[in-house]
Design a protein around this motif. Structure first.
Motif, short mmCIF file in Angstrom:
data_model
loop_
_atom_site.label_atom_id
_atom_site.label_comp_id
_atom_site.label_asym_id
_atom_site.label_seq_id
_atom_site.Cartn_x
_atom_site.Cartn_y
_atom_site.Cartn_z
N ILE D 56 -5.33 1.79 -2.94
CA ILE D 56 -4.74 3.53 -1.87
C ILE D 56 -4.66 4.20 -3.33
N VAL D 57 -3.51 3.33 -3.87
CA VAL D 57 -2.16 4.04 -4.47
C VAL D 57 -2.84 4.39 -6.17
N GLN D 58 -4.00 3.83 -6.61
CA GLN D 58 -4.76 4.20 -7.71
C GLN D 58 -5.25 5.22 -7.61
N ALA D 59 -5.64 5.77 -6.19
CA ALA D 59 -6.41 7.01 -6.44
C ALA D 59 -5.59 8.24 -6.02
N ALA D 60 -4.85 7.73 -5.49
CA ALA D 60 -3.25 8.54 -4.91
C ALA D 60 -2.70 9.79 -6.25
N ARG D 61 -3.02 8.24 -7.75
CA ARG D 61 -2.37 8.57 -7.97
C ARG D 61 -3.59 9.32 -9.85
N VAL D 62 -4.49 9.08 -9.40
CA VAL D 62 -5.88 8.87 -10.28
C VAL D 62 -5.49 8.58 -11.22
N SER D 63 -5.35 6.98 -11.48
CA SER D 63 -4.28 6.80 -12.42
C SER D 63 -6.18 6.22 -13.16
N TYR D 64 -6.02 5.28 -14.17
CA TYR D 64 -6.47 5.00 -15.41
C TYR D 64 -6.64 3.15 -15.35
N GLY D 65 -5.39 3.20 -14.47
CA GLY D 65 -5.28 1.46 -14.53
C GLY D 65 -5.37 1.44 -13.16
N ALA D 66 -4.50 -0.10 -13.28
CA ALA D 66 -4.65 -0.46 -11.56
C ALA D 66 -2.97 -0.05 -10.29
N GLY D 67 -2.83 0.75 -11.32
CA GLY D 67 -1.49 1.09 -10.23
C GLY D 67 -0.13 0.77 -10.86
N THR D 68 0.72 0.51 -10.23
CA THR D 68 1.63 0.34 -10.56
C THR D 68 1.67 -1.40 -9.99
N LYS D 69 2.83 -2.10 -10.77
CA LYS D 69 2.79 -4.31 -10.29
C LYS D 69 4.03 -3.79 -9.69
N HIS D 70 4.11 -2.74 -8.84
CA HIS D 70 5.35 -2.96 -8.13
C HIS D 70 5.30 -2.88 -6.97
N VAL D 71 4.61 -4.08 -6.31
CA VAL D 71 4.53 -3.76 -4.89
C VAL D 71 5.27 -3.06 -3.94
N GLN D 72 6.37 -2.63 -4.06
CA GLN D 72 7.76 -1.61 -3.32
C GLN D 72 7.80 -0.60 -3.54
N ASN D 73 6.97 0.03 -4.77
CA ASN D 73 6.83 1.43 -5.40
C ASN D 73 5.33 1.46 -4.62
N ASP D 74 4.27 0.34 -4.51
CA ASP D 74 3.10 0.76 -3.58
C ASP D 74 3.36 1.33 -2.35
N GLU D 75 4.40 0.40 -1.86
CA GLU D 75 4.47 0.17 -0.40
C GLU D 75 4.70 1.58 -0.08
N GLY D 76 6.10 1.68 -0.80
CA GLY D 76 6.71 3.51 -0.68
C GLY D 76 5.55 4.74 -0.21
N LEU D 77 4.94 4.64 -1.46
CA LEU D 77 3.90 5.75 -1.83
C LEU D 77 2.50 5.48 -1.09
N ILE D 78 2.57 4.51 -0.02
CA ILE D 78 1.41 4.57 1.00
C ILE D 78 1.93 4.76 2.40
#
Lengths: 300, 300, 300, 300
Positions: D56-78
């Motif tokens: 979900i995070v990766q698509a939101a960022r249209v990123s090349y890799g697997a998104g951040t490794k920091h779960v807290q950032n992922d949670e905040g973004l979600i």
């Protein structure tokens, strides 16, 4: 096209297989994450997929297990489903792509609405200085017979002039984009406004997720000879992955859709008269001139 | 914005009412075909509509006749349907618009997929020399607190420089578009290629057809204060027509959607503590700072 | 089928034409609100429509006025659009129907997802005692060649036994539905539970709204000879209205879709060999037996 | 519920993990293929899934890799995405389920159109003798305050009578279904006709595939206290799997959707007056009685 960092991320993502109990397509695993170059700066990358040929069969049968073990039966059923326009079993497979493409291609692409899209936001972020400049052999004149198509390839001074205009305009537009955004000695225009100066050949990128039925529909229209070259090459790159992903479904698609034709009632009547030995003219066919021309292209 | 010929066509279309047995909305008849100006060269025009407030009620009741004659009952039912997220009765109304809009607005707009679209084709036809140039009071700096928004309005030399760049780049791009297309002494580049030189503030146009439920969803997101100004003015122009078309449904929409808020479980808990007289801090709320800021914007 | 009250409501709705500036289809006005009987207790009624043949042309041209006045041009363009699978112009027309139909037909119908539906709620209301009982000539045996089809018509005692079972079971189920609901000397079971006792031949009704492109897709599949009779008769009743609504689009649909066939690459190859005078067998065709059988049905 | 053969097939499917490079959700792997019982004969089984929280995070960022490794950032973004109704990143996850459910539940379920479905065909195959019979504690009377709901549980003779009717009618209908189909000494009625005798509590089954955004919408409506019990238990069983699949997204969904409420403009005004110490009555609130009752249920 990709930076060393991006390539390293892709390598990292491919380095560590993990066990899963889901359906696995070996052919598709080989494509995962890898960038397949398209045009001068674009690419398609398979990010994820769901299902395989057996999953189509399994859904069609609403079965408990993994479908029959006999590939021949699966193939026959898949061909039957394709021939009879059963769309729902093909909807049971899904693929997610990361695509980098010029904006004017993206605008055509998005007309296919039954898909999920996340596009890089030029409202939120700053776009890169990357523009599509056609290769010389793609620099075609307007078709003289088709309002919506290309004619001969431009050459000589005219070609040089066009390439020069495309390049210099793109670079100037981007220079000014940067100049307007700059906060160096000035406030800096909002990104959501500055982007309006950028031409339609700038590259954007998105995540695009679609089911196999709707992907086949996309491929039929966009991998077709009548599609604009710049979207057709994307469709062809995707088609090559789909062929490795669901080989049986793709073969049926090639036979019935890409390699097939639809005949009108009038065309059927003409062919039947021809089969009976009659020579039929356009006037006697009941078809318009345009229709007849298209008919003759296939049947002589 | 419209040529005298186009205005004459619109007058002609409005000159000859015809009898129909369908539901008629007097409020919407007044808008039919007329161009409501938006931005510097854009507009929205209502081309057709289906249904009215009574049609929503009628569908909700799956009734044989035209719904109750008591407006008060209809209003109560419509408010009930809106409050309880019953979407299908609102889907029973449909509207078709003709919209002229800058390409970068069109790109945002098209993200709403549950609608029907026919866009003017730059592959087939030649676009007009019309570009969106922001009015001075819309020339805003990048927001310093929001990656996706505007800050103060630019002034003085910076503003002048931006306007000059936008105008001159647009005109030069269009000059070169024409030069590449020209068949005067040369073959002329294909239209499907030449268009790639045009910037995102050029105007395009389309027919857009959508049902009332999905239109409300569009309006909630795009007539919102957080939407980009350039799409918001289109949403507001459409909203003004919808208000005349289905006044009861629009009033319910304004109360429950545009004027409403959604509270999370955490926000409900905070409000209940406040109602009980407790002063709650961000730390004690369980909300993140961003969430708390948005909460305080509404509740103080 | 309709009560005197309902007929009176329909007459009232048809009694008072009102002026409109919208596109009007005379052919469709004649159908508005009237119930076209289908099966023993069902019907379809046109409740509203948007657009006509000219609206298809107008959207395709994103034009300012009412499209060309030359019917031949409109016809040619509509045929071109249909032949080349341009779907969006046909999406610009919309129709809303009121349909009364047996539940097992409704379950098949609803598989067409691109439409808007409001169904009478058996959770909220009590269903009427109306069941579909096949006419004697529709009481067919299971097909011996097709898992999904009918064979010969049943006769004599077997037919009588089937009719008797269908009628008596339906009536008993409805008696018990009423008995469970009754609040006479007891609490009365919840409607949302009691309905589970009712068989699939009970009638339900809904409002169904769909655009012309998706309606054509529905008609192609459901007015087809392979569709189950009980849904085909609904499709045929709708098709008769569509023919009066958009005669040019319907004629193109009949020629290219209903009367047309799709040929696979293999089938094209066989036909070309035949046209060249060769006799091709199934073995030499590359087709499966099933495919060959379907091919021979059309081409002999 | 499942036969020994079916259980063996499921065990076989779970026995052989295979390596994949795709995103893997450990929580979801534990559910794959297993049948979670629902009602007396139903179940849900997860057949396949695509994506996880990171996707979900990766698509939101249209990123090349697997998104951040920091779960807290992922949670905040979600949580941010959920709070601001950003739907497309959640559409990037997909799940495929095999569901066995009574027909009257299936009819409610299918109203959610944005999903892919393959249902077991009673036109093609013969249904099993399995019916939903409510547990005694679910045998509720019609609500006296809500046209669309249940009141007290039936007891004593009335309950016994209802259970007896439901069981005996279902079995008689199935006996006659078999009798009509039988080819023993008679032709046997077509399956597509015989099925019309079966009641709405017979079990059917389907494959159902949906993206996470639309699944959340389904769960919000169907796992809600106002949903009919018989569909709510399916929604709850699915929700339990989703929680293990995408724990961050599910937590945000629980806080903002399941545990949240939407306030109208009128309700906001009342709450603000209350927060300022004012006692507001229904009459002074501007709300209808129904609206006020719902408001007081939450806020006292």
């Amino acid at each position: 096209m990709l930076t060393p960092d991006q390539l390293a991320e892709i390598d990292a993502a491919r380095a560590t297989p993990r066990p899963t109990l889901r359906a696995v397509s070996e052919g598709m695993e080989a494509h995962l994450y890898r960038a397949h170059p398209v045009l001068d700066h674009g690419f398609i990358r398979v990010i994820d997929y769901m299902g395989d040929d057996a999953a189509i069969v399994q859904a069609a049968r609403v079965s408990y297990g993994a479908g029959t073990k006999h590939v021949q039966n699966d193939e026959g059923l898949i061909r039957y489903l394709m021939r009879h326009w059963h769309s729902t079993p093909f909807e049971m497979c899904e693929v997610k792509l990361h695509v980098k493409l010029p904006v004017f291609v993206a605008r055509q692409w998005i007309r296919h609405r039954t898909a999920n899209v996340n596009e890089y936001s030029a409202r939120y972020s700053i776009l890169d200085r990357e523009f599509y400049i056609p290769a010389p052999e793609q620099l075609a004149a307007q078709s003289t017979v088709n309002n919506q198509g290309r004619g001969e390839v431009l050459t000589g001074e005219e070609a040089a002039r066009v390439l020069d205009l495309l390049k210099s305009d793109a670079n100037r537009a981007y220079d000014h984009y940067e100049a307007m955004l700059s906060q160096d000695g000035q406030q800096g225009l909002a990104r959501e406004l500055a982007r309006m100066n950028l031409p339609a050949n700038i590259y954007t990128q998105w995540y695009w997720k679609v089911d196999l039925h709707n992907l086949f529909h996309f491929l039929r229209l966009r991998a077709d000879a009548h599609a604009q070259y710049e979207i057709r090459v994307y469709a062809e790159a995707i088609a090559a992955c789909v062929k490795d992903w669901v080989p049986l479904a793709f073969a049926a698609f090639e036979d019935y859709r890409m390699g097939g034709v639809t005949l009108s009632g009038k065309a059927i009547a003409v062919l039947k008269r021809r089969l009976a030995g009659e020579a039929v003219t356009q006037e006697a066919s009941g078809m318009s001139k345009g229709e007849w021309r298209e008919f003759v292209e296939v049947w002589g």
